[in-house]
Design a protein around this motif. Sequence first.
Motif, PDB file in Angstrom:
ATOM      1  N   ASN A 168       0.815  -1.207   0.000  1.00  0.00           N
ATOM      2  CA  ASN A 168       0.000   0.000   0.000  1.00  0.00           C
ATOM      3  C   ASN A 168       0.850   1.259   0.000  1.00  0.00           C
ATOM      4  O   ASN A 168       0.587   2.210  -0.740  1.00  0.00           O
TER       5      ASN A 168
ATOM      6  N   SER B 166       2.580   1.610  -3.452  1.00  0.00           N
ATOM      7  CA  SER B 166       1.696   2.037  -4.535  1.00  0.00           C
ATOM      8  C   SER B 166       1.216   3.459  -4.294  1.00  0.00           C
ATOM      9  O   SER B 166       1.095   4.243  -5.241  1.00  0.00           O
ATOM     10  N   GLY B 167       0.981   3.812  -3.011  1.00  0.00           N
ATOM     11  CA  GLY B 167       0.570   5.186  -2.724  1.00  0.00           C
ATOM     12  C   GLY B 167       1.629   6.183  -3.126  1.00  0.00           C
ATOM     13  O   GLY B 167       1.332   7.200  -3.757  1.00  0.00           O
TER      14      GLY B 167
ATOM     15  N   LEU C  37       1.781   6.497  -6.879  1.00  0.00           N
ATOM     16  CA  LEU C  37       0.673   7.306  -7.402  1.00  0.00           C
ATOM     17  C   LEU C  37       0.952   8.788  -7.206  1.00  0.00           C
ATOM     18  O   LEU C  37       0.779   9.600  -8.127  1.00  0.00           O
ATOM     19  N   LEU C  38       1.432   9.148  -5.993  1.00  0.00           N
ATOM     20  CA  LEU C  38       1.659  10.570  -5.732  1.00  0.00           C
ATOM     21  C   LEU C  38       2.804  11.109  -6.593  1.00  0.00           C
ATOM     22  O   LEU C  38       2.729  12.230  -7.115  1.00  0.00           O
TER      23      LEU C  38
ATOM     24  N   GLY D 263       1.424  11.663  -9.996  1.00  0.00           N
ATOM     25  CA  GLY D 263       0.637  12.894 -10.041  1.00  0.00           C
ATOM     26  C   GLY D 263       1.520  14.123 -10.080  1.00  0.00           C
ATOM     27  O   GLY D 263       1.286  15.054 -10.858  1.00  0.00           O
ATOM     28  N   ALA D 264       2.589  14.102  -9.249  1.00  0.00           N
ATOM     29  CA  ALA D 264       3.488  15.261  -9.203  1.00  0.00           C
ATOM     30  C   ALA D 264       4.172  15.453 -10.546  1.00  0.00           C
ATOM     31  O   ALA D 264       4.260  16.582 -11.064  1.00  0.00           O
ATOM     32  N   PHE D 265       4.648  14.345 -11.161  1.00  0.00           N
ATOM     33  CA  PHE D 265       5.311  14.489 -12.457  1.00  0.00           C
ATOM     34  C   PHE D 265       4.338  14.943 -13.524  1.00  0.00           C
ATOM     35  O   PHE D 265       4.700  15.705 -14.422  1.00  0.00           O
TER      36      PHE D 265
ATOM     37  N   CYS E 216       4.760   9.976 -15.823  1.00  0.00           N
ATOM     38  CA  CYS E 216       3.472  10.125 -15.125  1.00  0.00           C
ATOM     39  C   CYS E 216       2.600   8.904 -15.367  1.00  0.00           C
ATOM     40  O   CYS E 216       2.073   8.302 -14.424  1.00  0.00           O
TER      41      CYS E 216
ATOM     42  N   ILE F 126       3.562   5.907 -16.410  1.00  0.00           N
ATOM     43  CA  ILE F 126       4.174   4.682 -15.880  1.00  0.00           C
ATOM     44  C   ILE F 126       3.954   4.584 -14.379  1.00  0.00           C
ATOM     45  O   ILE F 126       3.556   3.536 -13.856  1.00  0.00           O
TER      46      ILE F 126
ATOM     47  N   ILE G 260       1.673   6.126 -12.391  1.00  0.00           N
ATOM     48  CA  ILE G 260       0.273   5.923 -11.992  1.00  0.00           C
ATOM     49  C   ILE G 260      -0.175   4.520 -12.354  1.00  0.00           C
ATOM     50  O   ILE G 260      -0.836   3.829 -11.559  1.00  0.00           O
TER      51      ILE G 260
ATOM     52  N   LEU H 188      -1.443   1.676  -9.668  1.00  0.00           N
ATOM     53  CA  LEU H 188      -2.754   1.031  -9.751  1.00  0.00           C
ATOM     54  C   LEU H 188      -2.614  -0.479  -9.876  1.00  0.00           C
ATOM     55  O   LEU H 188      -3.405  -1.241  -9.301  1.00  0.00           O
TER      56      LEU H 188
ATOM     57  N   GLN I 161      -2.127  -2.082  -6.646  1.00  0.00           N
ATOM     58  CA  GLN I 161      -3.333  -2.125  -5.817  1.00  0.00           C
ATOM     59  C   GLN I 161      -4.319  -3.166  -6.241  1.00  0.00           C
ATOM     60  O   GLN I 161      -5.101  -3.656  -5.433  1.00  0.00           O
ATOM     61  N   SER I 162      -4.330  -3.527  -7.540  1.00  0.00           N
ATOM     62  CA  SER I 162      -5.405  -4.399  -8.005  1.00  0.00           C
ATOM     63  C   SER I 162      -5.076  -5.870  -7.816  1.00  0.00           C
ATOM     64  O   SER I 162      -5.903  -6.713  -8.119  1.00  0.00           O
TER      65      SER I 162
END
Lengths: 97, 118, 161
Positions: free
Chosen positions: B7, B10-11, B14-15, B18-20, B48, B50, B52, B56, B59-60
Motif C-alpha cells: 500500500n 503504490s501510494g 501514485l503521488l 501525479g506530481a510528475f 506520469c 508509468i 500511476i 494502480l 493495488q489491483s
Amino acid sequence: MTLVLIATTMAVFSTMALALGRALKGPTIYDRIVAVNVFGTKTVLVVALITHITGHADLIDVALVYALINFIAIVTVLKLVKTRDLGSATEEDPQDA
Amino acid sequence: MLEWGINILSGSLLLIGGAFGFIGGLGLFRFPDFYTRLHGAGITDTLCAICIGAGLILQSGISLLTLKLLLILLFLLFTAPTATHALSRAAMIDGVEPELADDSEPLSAHRGKPSSRT
Amino acid sequence: MRNVLFLSLTLAGLWLAISGVYKPVIFFLGGASLILVVWIALRMRIVGDEHNPLVFSWRLPVFWLWALGQIIQANLHVARLVFSPEKISPRIVSVPVPHKSSLGKVVYGNTCTLTPGTVTIGLDRDTLVAHALDEQSAQSLVSGRLADKICWLEGSTESQQ
C-alpha cells in the motif's frame, strides 16, 4: 488509500487544466493539438483512477478503448489540418524530394 | 505486513506520478516554443503514466484488471511517441521554426543534409 | 504464413484476455472478428517482420528495463529544467542510424522520442534528426549509447560508426 487516489486524481486534473490553458493560448495549431493529446492521455489515467476509487472494474474497458481512440483521433485531426482532405493516401513531402 | 508495504509503495508511486504529471503540464504551459513544449508533454506521457499505472497495478492484485492496466500502459507507451513524432514532423514541414540557442546549427543545415553521413 | 499464424494467435490471446465473458455466442463473435481483422491486415499488406515471433527474445525485457532507467533519468533532468526555463538551450542534432532492419530504425526513433528531452523530427534511411532540449539531452543521443543498445537488441553487435 482512497484519499491518495483522490489526491492523485486532483493532480491529474490540474495537469488537464494546464493543458487546456495551453490549448486556449495557442499560438500555433500544433500547440493546440499537443495540448489536446495530453488532455486525452490524462483522461485515460483519470478513468483508470476512478475505476479504483469506485471499485467498478468494468470502467477499465472505457479507459482501454479511450487510449486507442485518442491516438486515432489525434492522427486524424492532424491529417485533416495538414491536407484538408481525409481521402488522399499520401501527402506531398518536400523533405523526401 | 506485506499488504501494508504494498500500500505504501503504490501510494507513493501514485503521488509521484501525479506530481510528475503536474510538472509536465507546467512545462507544457511555460516553455517558450512549440518544440520545447513537446518535451513537457513527453514527461506527462511517460513517467506520469508509468508511475500511476504501476501504482494502480500494485493495488489491483492479480486479476483481469491488472492485465488490462498493463495493456493500457503498453498502448500509451507505443502510441505516445508516434503521435509526438507525427506532430513534430507536420510542424516542421509546415515551417514552424524552432527557437534555437545561439551556439547551435540552424534547422536549415539539417534539412538539406545529404543522406550519406556515416 | 508463420507471421499470419502468429498474428492470429496473438489476437486470439488478446481477445480471450480482455473479454472475460466465455459463452458460445461471444466465442463465435470473437472468432468472426479475428478472421475479419486478419483479412483486412492481409489486404493492407501490413503483415510483416514485426509479426515474426523470432523478434521476441530474452533481449527485449532487458532492453525495456534499460530504457525504463533512461526514461526516469531523462524525466528528472527535464523536470529540473521546467523549474528554471531560462537554462534551456534548444538545439537540433542529426545522428547516423546504424541499424539495418527497418524495425531497428523505428525502435530507435521511438525510444528517442520516448525519453523526454529529445524528440525525433525526421527519420530516413540513415540519419535521424532530433530536437533536443539542452546540451545534456543532446549528448545522450550523440554519444550513441542508445544506438549501440538497439544494435545489441537487433542481434548485430557491430555498429557502423
